[in-house]
Design an enzyme around this catalytic site. Structure first.
Site, PDB file in Angstrom:
ATOM      1  N   ARG A 176       0.882  -1.184   0.000  1.00 20.06           N
ATOM      2  CA  ARG A 176       0.000   0.000   0.000  1.00 20.06           C
ATOM      3  C   ARG A 176       0.910   1.222   0.000  1.00 20.06           C
ATOM      4  NH1 ARG A 176      -5.459   1.521   3.251  1.00 20.06           N
ATOM      5  NH2 ARG A 176      -6.195   0.010   1.734  1.00 20.06           N
ATOM      6  N   HIS A 194      -7.186   0.625  -6.695  1.00 17.47           N
ATOM      7  CA  HIS A 194      -7.469  -0.193  -5.503  1.00 17.47           C
ATOM      8  C   HIS A 194      -8.138  -1.494  -5.973  1.00 17.47           C
ATOM      9  CE1 HIS A 194      -7.862  -1.250  -1.440  1.00 17.47           C
ATOM     10  NE2 HIS A 194      -8.787  -0.419  -1.016  1.00 17.47           N
ATOM     11  N   GLN A 207     -10.044  -4.070  -3.547  1.00 18.57           N
ATOM     12  CA  GLN A 207     -11.358  -3.601  -3.087  1.00 18.57           C
ATOM     13  C   GLN A 207     -12.434  -3.968  -4.109  1.00 18.57           C
ATOM     14  OE1 GLN A 207     -12.205  -1.636  -0.177  1.00 18.57           O
ATOM     15  NE2 GLN A 207     -14.207  -2.320  -0.880  1.00 18.57           N
ATOM     16  N   ASP A 223     -17.273   6.952  -1.838  1.00 19.77           N
ATOM     17  CA  ASP A 223     -16.008   6.872  -1.105  1.00 19.77           C
ATOM     18  C   ASP A 223     -15.747   8.265  -0.530  1.00 19.77           C
ATOM     19  OD1 ASP A 223     -13.509   6.118  -0.138  1.00 19.77           O
ATOM     20  OD2 ASP A 223     -12.496   6.226  -2.077  1.00 19.77           O
ATOM     21  N   CYS A 250     -16.540   1.622   0.331  1.00 15.95           N
ATOM     22  CA  CYS A 250     -15.353   0.799   0.624  1.00 15.95           C
ATOM     23  C   CYS A 250     -14.929   0.932   2.085  1.00 15.95           C
ATOM     24  CB  CYS A 250     -14.212   1.181  -0.318  1.00 15.95           C
ATOM     25  SG  CYS A 250     -13.778   2.928  -0.216  1.00 15.95           S
ATOM     26  N   ARG A 288     -14.059  -8.714   1.811  1.00 21.99           N
ATOM     27  CA  ARG A 288     -12.630  -8.509   1.530  1.00 21.99           C
ATOM     28  C   ARG A 288     -11.854  -9.757   1.934  1.00 21.99           C
ATOM     29  NH1 ARG A 288     -10.460  -3.336   1.174  1.00 21.99           N
ATOM     30  NH2 ARG A 288      -8.674  -4.526   0.422  1.00 21.99           N
TER      31      ARG A 288
HETATM   32  N1  NVA Z   1      -9.953   6.678  -1.625  1.00 19.82           N
HETATM   33  C1  NVA Z   1      -9.611   6.250  -0.292  1.00 19.82           C
HETATM   34  C2  NVA Z   1      -9.838   4.793  -0.134  1.00 19.82           C
HETATM   35  C3  NVA Z   1      -9.560   4.242   1.224  1.00 19.82           C
HETATM   36  C4  NVA Z   1      -9.794   2.772   1.293  1.00 19.82           C
HETATM   37  C5  NVA Z   1      -8.172   6.614   0.001  1.00 19.82           C
HETATM   38  O1  NVA Z   1      -7.312   6.431  -0.867  1.00 19.82           O
HETATM   39  O2  NVA Z   1      -7.899   7.105   1.108  1.00 19.82           O
HETATM   40  N1   CP Z   2     -11.433  -0.152   2.132  1.00 19.40           N
HETATM   41  C1   CP Z   2     -10.175  -0.215   2.542  1.00 19.40           C
HETATM   42  O1   CP Z   2      -9.219  -0.472   1.770  1.00 19.40           O
HETATM   43  O2   CP Z   2     -10.039  -0.002   3.877  1.00 19.40           O
HETATM   44  P1   CP Z   2      -8.689   0.211   4.666  1.00 19.40           P
HETATM   45  O3   CP Z   2      -8.113   1.532   4.231  1.00 19.40           O
HETATM   46  O4   CP Z   2      -9.084   0.212   6.103  1.00 19.40           O
HETATM   47  O5   CP Z   2      -7.742  -0.911   4.327  1.00 19.40           O
END
Ligand code: NVA
Ligand code: CP
Length: 310
Positions: free
Chosen positions: A103, A130, A133, A225, A265, A293
């Protein structure tokens, strides 16, 4: 050739269909308490430069339940944080681990890592994509709507990583998608155009618009989101005013089909992109979505790292 999952387009329609079938089997196996250990003796690394609840937990629990191990690595705790080159880190990881979930911020970081890795690299979220997800969201849509192809999904809000992977997922699975974003916050046009090319094979319609009510009209699935993603914190004030109209609330949901489901998500900012009322409404399946997930991550780990013959 080592398989990686960096974007949805690394998977074919057939592969996603197989993952969906296997995720359902693995879910049933777990609910029945049957042991299933295709990852016996395997170790999964998790290299996370951003916070995570679901992605971290689902991958760690998936690895454990499938008989493997996981190691969580923060860049600040390893030499990477002191400047060890990415290509060297990737080669060293490849000598110890059987797979790694990353990540990070820039998507090109994960591409560079994968280019130097002889173990599968799984994108656990970048600024642009992502995919994990969205493949698990496909499981939720399939469970709740009994099909994916031909389903009408409306995504309300920022044209971000989740929106990009949704567009790609829709293209691969023949799902119709409408994205409603404020001007200047639309999804990346290059991603949309490539997805539209792909969609010609599956019949998916991909539409980008400004009006959330138009997007939601007659939708089976309404998705949102956060307005401000990780790494954009300094834009939060501006985004709060730009996105005010892009909120799932009772009025917006009236435009969707009566049996439409709400997906998010998570994490959610109640009162911003979704009201507390809609988060708690019977149409909201966000916690089933979060659970899935785990099941989809298991299917994915088994496919990329497992001992089971495909
Ligand atoms: N768009 C959000 C998704 C978190 C799972 C982010 O990147 O923070
Ligand atoms: N939806 C998702 O990826 O959640 P987290 O940021 O908690 O991993």
């Amino acid at each position: 050739m080592t398989r990686h999952l960096l974007t949805i387009f690394d998977l074919s329609t057939k592969e996603i269909e197989s993952l969906l079938i296997r995720a359902r089997e693995l879910k049933a196996i777990q609910k029945q308490g049957i042991e299933c250990r295709p990852l016996k003796g395997k170790t999964l690394g998790l290299l996370f430069e951003k916070q995570s609840t679901r992605t971290r937990l689902s991958f760690e629990v998936a690895a454990l339940q499938l008989g493997g191990h996981s190691i969580y690595l923060s860049p600040h705790q390893i030499q990477m944080g002191r400047g060890e080159e990415l290509r060297d880190t990737a080669r060293v990881f490849s000598r110890y681990l059987d797979g790694v979930v990353i990540r990070t911020f820039e998507h090109k970081m994960i591409e560079e890592f994968a280019g130097n890795s002889s173990i599968p690299v799984i994108n656990g979220l970048t600024d642009i994509h992502h995919p994990c997800q969205i493949i698990s969201d496909m499981l939720t849509i399939l469970e709740k709507k009994e099909r994916i192809s031909g389903i009408r999904l409306a995504y309300i809000g920022d044209g971000n990583n989740v929106a990009h992977s949704l567009i790609e997922g829709a293209a691969v699975m023949g799902m119709h998608i409408r994205i409603a974003s404020p001007k200047g916050y639309e999804p990346d046009n290059r991603i949309t155009e490539i997805a539209r090319q792909k969609a010609k094979e599956t019949g998916a319609a991909i539409e980008i618009m400004e009006d959330p009510f138009e997007a939601v009209d007659n939708a089976d699935v309404v998705y949102t989101d956060v307005w401000t993603s990780m790494g954009q914190e300094e834009e939060e004030g501006k985004r709060k005013s730009m996105f005010k109209k892009y909120r799932i609330n009772r009025e917006l949901m009236k435009k969707a089909k009566g049996d439409a489901i709400i997906l998010h998500c998570l994490p959610a900012h109640r009162g911003e992109e979704i009201t507390d009322e809609m988060m708690e409404s019977p149409q909201s399946v966000v916690f089933d979505q979060a659970e899935n997930r785990l099941h989809m991550q298991k299917a994915l780990l088994e496919m990329l790292m497992g001992n089971r013959k495909q």
